[in-house]
Design a protein around this motif. Sequence first.
Motif, PDB file in Angstrom:
ATOM      1  N   ILE A   2      25.702  40.874  34.588  1.00 19.33           N
ATOM      2  CA  ILE A   2      26.498  40.323  33.236  1.00 19.33           C
ATOM      3  C   ILE A   2      26.116  41.108  32.001  1.00 19.33           C
ATOM      4  O   ILE A   2      24.571  40.944  31.766  1.00 19.33           O
ATOM      5  CB  ILE A   2      26.697  39.024  33.330  1.00 19.33           C
ATOM      6  N   MET A  31      22.292  35.111  39.342  1.00 15.52           N
ATOM      7  CA  MET A  31      23.571  35.465  38.780  1.00 15.52           C
ATOM      8  C   MET A  31      24.335  34.305  38.349  1.00 15.52           C
ATOM      9  O   MET A  31      25.038  34.237  37.427  1.00 15.52           O
ATOM     10  CB  MET A  31      24.347  36.359  39.915  1.00 15.52           C
ATOM     11  N   LEU A  35      25.443  33.706  34.400  1.00 11.80           N
ATOM     12  CA  LEU A  35      26.902  33.401  34.183  1.00 11.80           C
ATOM     13  C   LEU A  35      26.813  32.153  33.343  1.00 11.80           C
ATOM     14  O   LEU A  35      27.746  32.059  32.337  1.00 11.80           O
ATOM     15  CB  LEU A  35      27.706  33.429  35.383  1.00 11.80           C
ATOM     16  N   ASP A  73      32.509  34.707  42.556  1.00  7.83           N
ATOM     17  CA  ASP A  73      31.890  36.048  43.376  1.00  7.83           C
ATOM     18  C   ASP A  73      32.872  36.374  44.605  1.00  7.83           C
ATOM     19  O   ASP A  73      33.000  35.434  45.215  1.00  7.83           O
ATOM     20  CB  ASP A  73      30.486  36.114  43.395  1.00  7.83           C
ATOM     21  N   VAL A 104      35.031  37.581  39.818  1.00 11.16           N
ATOM     22  CA  VAL A 104      33.838  38.355  39.048  1.00 11.16           C
ATOM     23  C   VAL A 104      33.024  38.896  40.047  1.00 11.16           C
ATOM     24  O   VAL A 104      32.176  38.239  40.673  1.00 11.16           O
ATOM     25  CB  VAL A 104      33.051  37.265  38.284  1.00 11.16           C
ATOM     26  N   ALA A 106      31.237  42.686  41.756  1.00 11.80           N
ATOM     27  CA  ALA A 106      31.002  44.068  41.774  1.00 11.80           C
ATOM     28  C   ALA A 106      31.733  45.169  42.944  1.00 11.80           C
ATOM     29  O   ALA A 106      31.714  46.214  42.487  1.00 11.80           O
ATOM     30  CB  ALA A 106      29.413  44.400  41.967  1.00 11.80           C
ATOM     31  N   LYS A 127      31.901  43.334  37.305  1.00 15.24           N
ATOM     32  CA  LYS A 127      30.942  43.456  36.486  1.00 15.24           C
ATOM     33  C   LYS A 127      30.559  44.803  36.074  1.00 15.24           C
ATOM     34  O   LYS A 127      30.749  45.889  36.855  1.00 15.24           O
ATOM     35  CB  LYS A 127      29.721  42.929  37.467  1.00 15.24           C
ATOM     36  N   PRO A 128      29.786  44.731  34.869  1.00 14.20           N
ATOM     37  CA  PRO A 128      29.270  43.918  34.098  1.00 14.20           C
ATOM     38  C   PRO A 128      30.263  43.579  33.257  1.00 14.20           C
ATOM     39  O   PRO A 128      31.333  44.047  32.805  1.00 14.20           O
ATOM     40  CB  PRO A 128      28.285  44.530  33.253  1.00 14.20           C
TER      41      PRO A 128
END
Length: 549
Positions: A2, A31, A35, A73, A104, A106, A127-128
């Motif tokens: 992030i 993470m 966040l 995630d 959220v 990748a 992400k980011p």
Amino acid sequence: MIAATTFGGGDVDTQLIAKSTFLVIDDFLGMRGMLSSVLRNCGAHPKSIDTASNGPEAIQQLAKRRYDIVLCDFNLGAGQNGMQVLEEAKFKNLIGPSCCWIMVTAEKTVDTVMGTVEVQPDAYLIKPVTEAVLTARIARIKAKKEAFVDIDRAISSRDYLKAIRLCEERAAVDKANAIELLRIKCDLQMQSGQSDKARQTYEKILAARDVPWAQLGLARIHQQASRHDAACQLLEQLIEQNRSFLDAYDSLAESYQALGENEKAETILDRAVALSPNSHSRQRAIGELALKTGKLDRAEKAFRKTLKLAEHSARKTPDAYLGLARTVGAKADPQEALNVLHQMDKLFDNDEARLRSKSVEGYVYHQNGLARQAAEAARELAGMLDRSSVRPDPQASREMAELLLVAGNRDKGLALLRAEVMNNPDDTHTVDAVQAIFRKAGLAEEGSNLVESSRKEAGELMNTGILLARGGNYPEAIDKMRAALERMPRNVRLLLNSAHVMLSYMEHDGLQAALLREAKKNLLAANQLAPAEPRFAELMQRLDALQGR
């Protein structure tokens, strides 16, 4: 990772963040911390932020506290992924209509994005993610949620007419959401038996331009009326123009099957799976179609894939296990079929699952020439049916009847088939399916006689109450209809007629709270069985008028 930046939102965004509660779901401690830090920088109070490291922990948190915003995630390590956590949260009603769920992650693969979109999170951020992007997205989603929260509540309580009215009222003042409100209104009209009104709107929209959701809606109206050729034409055009519209693929496959075009249905489902390979319900549909057409290797592969995909899903059902057991049983491997059923029995501990498992067990024995074991399974199934208060769904009832007829418990099998016809005396699909079972068992003539007598008896039971009501004898009419519903609990016409008589009685003699609840229960049961039935809306309007007295 992030990207931390200076908070760039306005005062409205700051106030929104400050008064919201958050759940951060990520399997990496760092993470979760990052966040949480981003949220604090955006104005969130530390005590309003909770975290979870995996699916079960997230579900536990969601069960304890109502959250305004969830950041989840996609990859959560072993077990459930973020898509399955959202699916379970919706299935268990752990998130309300105003909750904002943001994936959220990748993950950028098409499979992941398409699979996640099918369970409908409110946003999908790669992400980011900066503080400015996050707060702007939250503000935009929450603003829309506020516009729809009352409508969502009405839908959740199945008060469709109120939801339609709210859509109309909101559309008059909310031009930004007018198109979405119109779409929801049309869906609700179809759900509440007002298909003609929805059709008029769809046709008016499509006369001006091609709108995918209107094309799909009009196609589904054709399907409800068994106009599958027209539905196919619309859906084929829709898919050609919108190759990622997965709901259209599913609907098109249904219409092809209704027309007996099983090869085309299979091709369409394959194309949908190529776009979104992680849908366990679509894989199960492929398995069921392949089993139906005798492609046993393909069916087995699809059912095993279904079980793998649904392993951590809250929406997994016994159907894939039953389908796999039937498939391997048909491939002359009864022991593997029994192993599959044993796995299912450990996962689904309820009467309906046990009844269906025993039915398939007996049929596998019968398929493989094990007459003694099949007869014993049929005997056990008959005893289970006598002891259980569960009323199996039509497909399960027919499967059980088929076993009972071929394995020596003829009377119980006949009783199940008689009940199916009496519950659906006007449904040609049900009547044809019942007669097919009789033909398969070598009882074609007896089957025709049973169908005819069952339809006649159902008509007499339904008409008795109506005739009494016409004579003004409402209490006796209602009692007769209650007795008829004990025998025909899934008879849509009887459910609607009973509600009509109850409402007429109260319109004549005054409101009775318990009777009003009973009428509403019967109406909702009828709507669940037959959403397109036009009498539902009319009777619900009368019920609403009585409630308003």
